[in-house]
Design an enzyme around this catalytic site. Sequence first.
Site, mmCIF file in Angstrom:
data_model
loop_
_atom_site.group_PDB
_atom_site.id
_atom_site.type_symbol
_atom_site.label_atom_id
_atom_site.label_comp_id
_atom_site.label_asym_id
_atom_site.label_seq_id
_atom_site.Cartn_x
_atom_site.Cartn_y
_atom_site.Cartn_z
ATOM 1 N N HIS A 1 0.810 -1.227 0.000
ATOM 2 C CA HIS A 1 0.000 0.000 0.000
ATOM 3 C C HIS A 1 0.835 1.265 0.000
ATOM 4 C CE1 HIS A 1 -3.325 -2.631 1.983
ATOM 5 N NE2 HIS A 1 -3.239 -2.834 0.687
ATOM 6 N N CYS B 1 3.961 13.246 -7.284
ATOM 7 C CA CYS B 1 3.120 14.189 -8.008
ATOM 8 C C CYS B 1 1.838 13.470 -8.409
ATOM 9 C CB CYS B 1 3.858 14.683 -9.261
ATOM 10 S SG CYS B 1 2.788 15.640 -10.356
HETATM 11 C C1 BV8 Z 1 -8.403 -2.061 -5.270
HETATM 12 C C2 BV8 Z 1 -3.015 3.131 2.412
HETATM 13 C C3 BV8 Z 1 -9.088 -2.157 -7.518
HETATM 14 C C4 BV8 Z 1 -3.764 4.393 2.720
HETATM 15 C C5 BV8 Z 1 -4.668 1.325 2.506
HETATM 16 C C6 BV8 Z 1 -16.476 -2.267 -1.794
HETATM 17 C C7 BV8 Z 1 -16.462 -0.949 -2.196
HETATM 18 C C8 BV8 Z 1 -15.302 -0.308 -2.626
HETATM 19 C C9 BV8 Z 1 -14.103 -1.010 -2.660
HETATM 20 C C10 BV8 Z 1 -14.137 -2.327 -2.246
HETATM 21 C C11 BV8 Z 1 -15.285 -2.967 -1.813
HETATM 22 N N1 BV8 Z 1 -14.971 -4.236 -1.479
HETATM 23 C C12 BV8 Z 1 -13.655 -4.433 -1.670
HETATM 24 C C13 BV8 Z 1 -13.144 -3.279 -2.158
HETATM 25 C C14 BV8 Z 1 -11.772 -3.067 -2.523
HETATM 26 C C15 BV8 Z 1 -11.083 -2.271 -1.435
HETATM 27 C C16 BV8 Z 1 -11.296 -2.894 -0.077
HETATM 28 O O1 BV8 Z 1 -10.700 -3.918 0.233
HETATM 29 N N2 BV8 Z 1 -12.153 -2.255 0.754
HETATM 30 C C17 BV8 Z 1 -12.390 -2.762 2.089
HETATM 31 C C18 BV8 Z 1 -12.772 -1.590 3.007
HETATM 32 C C19 BV8 Z 1 -13.511 -3.807 2.024
HETATM 33 N N3 BV8 Z 1 -9.687 -2.360 -1.785
HETATM 34 C C20 BV8 Z 1 -9.155 -1.415 -2.557
HETATM 35 O O2 BV8 Z 1 -9.758 -0.429 -2.927
HETATM 36 C C21 BV8 Z 1 -7.726 -1.672 -3.003
HETATM 37 N N4 BV8 Z 1 -7.655 -1.398 -4.420
HETATM 38 O O3 BV8 Z 1 -9.134 -2.974 -4.971
HETATM 39 O O4 BV8 Z 1 -8.275 -1.571 -6.534
HETATM 40 C C22 BV8 Z 1 -8.513 -1.714 -8.795
HETATM 41 C C23 BV8 Z 1 -7.865 -2.652 -9.615
HETATM 42 C C24 BV8 Z 1 -7.362 -2.244 -10.819
HETATM 43 C C25 BV8 Z 1 -7.460 -0.895 -11.212
HETATM 44 C C26 BV8 Z 1 -8.070 0.039 -10.369
HETATM 45 C C27 BV8 Z 1 -8.615 -0.361 -9.147
HETATM 46 C C28 BV8 Z 1 -6.774 -0.722 -2.292
HETATM 47 C C29 BV8 Z 1 -6.663 -1.129 -0.854
HETATM 48 C C30 BV8 Z 1 -5.548 -0.304 -0.193
HETATM 49 C C31 BV8 Z 1 -6.147 0.830 0.590
HETATM 50 N N5 BV8 Z 1 -5.079 1.573 1.286
HETATM 51 N N6 BV8 Z 1 -3.666 2.005 3.075
HETATM 52 C C32 BV8 Z 1 -3.629 4.778 4.152
HETATM 53 O O5 BV8 Z 1 -3.057 4.030 4.967
HETATM 54 O O6 BV8 Z 1 -4.090 5.905 4.460
HETATM 55 S S1 BV8 Z 1 -5.357 0.055 3.390
HETATM 56 C C33 BV8 Z 1 -5.376 0.539 5.011
HETATM 57 O O7 BV8 Z 1 -6.333 -0.266 5.623
HETATM 58 C C34 BV8 Z 1 -4.121 0.272 5.772
HETATM 59 O O8 BV8 Z 1 -2.954 0.494 5.067
HETATM 60 C C35 BV8 Z 1 -4.241 -1.161 6.160
HETATM 61 O O9 BV8 Z 1 -3.595 -1.950 5.224
HETATM 62 C C36 BV8 Z 1 -5.706 -1.396 6.050
HETATM 63 C C37 BV8 Z 1 -6.266 -1.724 7.395
HETATM 64 O O10 BV8 Z 1 -6.014 -3.018 7.529
HETATM 65 P P1 BV8 Z 1 -5.108 -3.551 8.744
HETATM 66 O O11 BV8 Z 1 -3.679 -3.309 8.464
HETATM 67 O O12 BV8 Z 1 -5.563 -4.932 8.921
HETATM 68 O O13 BV8 Z 1 -5.452 -2.659 9.991
HETATM 69 P P2 BV8 Z 1 -6.760 -2.725 10.883
HETATM 70 O O14 BV8 Z 1 -6.742 -1.509 11.722
HETATM 71 O O15 BV8 Z 1 -7.936 -3.013 10.025
HETATM 72 O O16 BV8 Z 1 -6.544 -4.026 11.800
HETATM 73 C C38 BV8 Z 1 -5.509 -4.051 12.768
HETATM 74 C C39 BV8 Z 1 -5.478 -5.472 13.291
HETATM 75 O O17 BV8 Z 1 -4.400 -5.570 14.205
HETATM 76 C C40 BV8 Z 1 -6.733 -5.858 14.060
HETATM 77 O O18 BV8 Z 1 -7.149 -7.150 13.639
HETATM 78 C C41 BV8 Z 1 -6.262 -5.906 15.523
HETATM 79 O O19 BV8 Z 1 -6.917 -6.939 16.246
HETATM 80 C C42 BV8 Z 1 -4.809 -6.242 15.363
HETATM 81 N N7 BV8 Z 1 -3.930 -5.762 16.434
HETATM 82 C C43 BV8 Z 1 -4.054 -4.637 17.183
HETATM 83 N N8 BV8 Z 1 -2.988 -4.539 18.013
HETATM 84 C C44 BV8 Z 1 -2.188 -5.623 17.754
HETATM 85 C C45 BV8 Z 1 -2.782 -6.394 16.747
HETATM 86 N N9 BV8 Z 1 -2.221 -7.525 16.277
HETATM 87 C C46 BV8 Z 1 -1.048 -7.913 16.813
HETATM 88 N N10 BV8 Z 1 -0.401 -7.226 17.794
HETATM 89 C C47 BV8 Z 1 -0.948 -6.085 18.274
HETATM 90 N N11 BV8 Z 1 -0.312 -5.385 19.248
#
Ligand code: BV8
Length: 239
Positions: free
Chosen positions: A109, A117
């Site tokens: 990501h 840019c």
């Molecule tokens: C794509 C950068 C297609 C930015 C990020 C419906 C509508 C619209 C879109 C979609 C949809 N369904 C699916 C999609 C696709 C969409 C998607 O997946 N949406 C989700 C919401 C369902 N995906 C995309 O849009 C991707 N692109 O599909 O493009 C395409 C193809 C060709 C041409 C054009 C287009 C792009 C996805 C990337 C988005 N960008 N980050 C930024 O950071 O500002 S993702 C962002 O969210 C983060 O970077 C991170 O990766 C993600 C969150 O996930 P996690 O890392 O898991 O973090 P989270 O907080 O959720 O969980 C933390 C976990 O840690 C928890 O489980 C917790 O229990 C645990 N934890 C806490 N403490 C600890 C721990 N574990 C261990 N030790 C600890 N101490």
Amino acid sequence: MRQARRLTVLTGAGVSAESGVPTFREARTGLWAKYRPEDLATPEAFQRNPKLVWEWYALRRQRVSVVAPNAGHRALVEFEGRVAVFTLITQNVDGLHQRAGSRRVLELHGNLTRTKCSREDRLVESWPETAEIPPRCPRCGGWLRPDVVWFGEALPGVTLAAATQASRACDLFISVGTSTVVQPAASLPYEALRHGAMVVEVNPNGTPLSGEANYRLPGLSGEVLPALLGAAFGPSAGP
Ligand code: BV8
């Protein structure tokens, strides 16, 4: 772990939580609290309100600059030196794996410490001091933006292909600190399962992967990863 010839690790925001970096879901404070991250981290949000989006990333960049990698990041550096074929895939954009010493990191990501840019889609290392927010590209005058993948944007093709290949080829896959929701990253553990790898999940909470993983280690990555390292390679291996 001792027998693993090819170890692939996928990390999410949970790996950086113990460094004080709010997980993605918690990254909204102050004036951003009223937005869902999916509504801020999108090209549409940037087009609609570039200043709001630029400043959210500036705040997160500033926050990341004052935190340090934790024992979980350091344990992964140790793994890299001890397993024949080791691949680290991260969803995180904070650059903490590299700061901990990981040499090869597949950043699915992007990385918010890099700026590009928005018109040329090319990195910009520096730009003249300006009061204008977002600052403009010194080459073409387009708005600058963080070098991260927003929702709705494609992941870097070469990086995703390498991550998919490493997920299919490994004999052990460890998914750490990710809610296993965001696609296509969330599909990687399933690729590993489908290709016969042993899949281990490290997370204090359950995720959609929990029911499919071969092992679940419910705990904090900063504790579990060093413990795994010690158990596999002896106490001397501590990070
Ligand atoms: C794509 C950068 C297609 C930015 C990020 C419906 C509508 C619209 C879109 C979609 C949809 N369904 C699916 C999609 C696709 C969409 C998607 O997946 N949406 C989700 C919401 C369902 N995906 C995309 O849009 C991707 N692109 O599909 O493009 C395409 C193809 C060709 C041409 C054009 C287009 C792009 C996805 C990337 C988005 N960008 N980050 C930024 O950071 O500002 S993702 C962002 O969210 C983060 O970077 C991170 O990766 C993600 C969150 O996930 P996690 O890392 O898991 O973090 P989270 O907080 O959720 O969980 C933390 C976990 O840690 C928890 O489980 C917790 O229990 C645990 N934890 C806490 N403490 C600890 C721990 N574990 C261990 N030790 C600890 N101490």
